[in-house]
Design an enzyme around this catalytic site. Sequence first.
Site, mmCIF file in Angstrom:
data_model
loop_
_atom_site.group_PDB
_atom_site.id
_atom_site.type_symbol
_atom_site.label_atom_id
_atom_site.label_comp_id
_atom_site.label_asym_id
_atom_site.label_seq_id
_atom_site.Cartn_x
_atom_site.Cartn_y
_atom_site.Cartn_z
ATOM 1 N N ASP A 1 11.119 1.451 10.340
ATOM 2 C CA ASP A 1 10.215 0.532 11.028
ATOM 3 C C ASP A 1 10.231 0.776 12.535
ATOM 4 O OD1 ASP A 1 9.375 -0.794 8.716
ATOM 5 O OD2 ASP A 1 10.973 -2.287 8.841
ATOM 6 N N ASN B 1 15.159 -0.217 5.410
ATOM 7 C CA ASN B 1 13.923 -0.248 4.616
ATOM 8 C C ASN B 1 13.747 1.027 3.797
ATOM 9 O OD1 ASN B 1 13.170 1.589 6.640
ATOM 10 N ND2 ASN B 1 11.034 0.895 6.621
ATOM 11 N N ALA C 1 10.927 -14.201 16.249
ATOM 12 C CA ALA C 1 12.360 -13.915 16.354
ATOM 13 C C ALA C 1 12.984 -13.546 15.013
ATOM 14 C CB ALA C 1 13.087 -15.122 16.945
ATOM 15 N N LYS D 1 15.686 -6.077 3.037
ATOM 16 C CA LYS D 1 16.206 -5.151 4.050
ATOM 17 C C LYS D 1 17.660 -5.436 4.413
ATOM 18 C CE LYS D 1 11.581 -4.285 5.852
ATOM 19 N NZ LYS D 1 10.683 -4.278 7.038
ATOM 20 N N TYR E 1 -0.705 -5.809 8.824
ATOM 21 C CA TYR E 1 -1.769 -4.918 8.355
ATOM 22 C C TYR E 1 -2.684 -5.640 7.379
ATOM 23 C CZ TYR E 1 1.623 -4.170 4.544
ATOM 24 O OH TYR E 1 2.528 -4.338 3.526
ATOM 25 N N THR F 1 10.970 -3.599 1.157
ATOM 26 C CA THR F 1 10.252 -4.538 1.996
ATOM 27 C C THR F 1 10.920 -5.904 1.853
ATOM 28 O OG1 THR F 1 8.044 -5.383 2.550
ATOM 29 C CG2 THR F 1 8.532 -5.044 0.211
ATOM 30 N N ARG G 1 0.814 -1.215 0.000
ATOM 31 C CA ARG G 1 0.000 0.000 0.000
ATOM 32 C C ARG G 1 0.849 1.267 0.000
ATOM 33 N NH1 ARG G 1 -4.355 -2.024 4.575
ATOM 34 N NH2 ARG G 1 -5.539 -3.434 3.235
ATOM 35 N N SER G 2 2.153 1.098 -0.048
ATOM 36 C CA SER G 2 3.028 2.268 -0.015
ATOM 37 C C SER G 2 2.749 3.265 -1.137
ATOM 38 C CB SER G 2 4.496 1.827 -0.052
ATOM 39 O OG SER G 2 4.845 1.151 1.122
#
Length: 280
Positions: A101, A86, A125, A65, A214, A61, A16-17
């Site tokens: 983040d 990111n 983790a 990263k 999300y 994403t 959705r960026s």
Amino acid sequence: MPAHLQVWGDPIAHSRSPQLHAAAYAALGLDWTYDRRQVDEASFVTALAGLDESYRGLSLTMPLKGVAHAAARTRDRRAALTGAVNTLLLSADGPHGFNTDVGGIVRDLGEQGVSAVSEARIVGAGATATSALVALGELGAEGVLVSARRPEAAEPLVGLGERLGMRVRVEPLGTPSAGELELTVSTLPGGAAIAPQDADALAASGGLLYDVVYGHWPTALAEAWERAGGRAVAGSGMLLQQALLQVRIFVQGDAETALPGEDDVLQAMRDAADAARMGD
């Protein structure tokens, strides 16, 4: 001057960026473009080298990263601590790496009424757990319990906790807590399966569940919190807040300085996020 920005990842169609960033640049009166591009780890270096000078920055994403961290000429403190980048700000002297983040988690937890915490738990983790641990450190956490399917995978978090001056303990997923906790941050993927008895054991400790996803809502953990009468919050606000920090970086070069008219920019991004959810 028009500029190009993109979000890279694999997969990337769900991101959705583009909606969030487009709303921000429109609110700022900038004629910038922001779109998606599917890039995997193997093709990242070649894709980065192929960008021309019209590209101002990239959002990264999964699974990029780590390779973005390696490619960055400089890294902010959060990126250095987590080993994850990111956001890349592209310039003539090379890419500069940031991790938004961590700030996204801190800012959104503040909106949920959590501005400080002493004892907390992280479920999972992976890479997101590392950002969550740094965020908890910024909120003042002294002790963090990490619940993981494979406790050995959480050992790097113990070392990071030592560097941050925090006590980090690791336990198998689903171990009942010895007492009440203020906050649980789940970093499990949205569709991750978790045994009901394990979810209920985690929910029994009370406190807020902050589930850093999300999509796939409600998660199995959120449902367990509901059964226990607790409060669970999805990570959509974290997505929004970290995107705002990216906009700060792309526009001004750093994540700490507020944008001109930032309240209006954030509202435009929030409206875009609401419209995207309605379209799902």
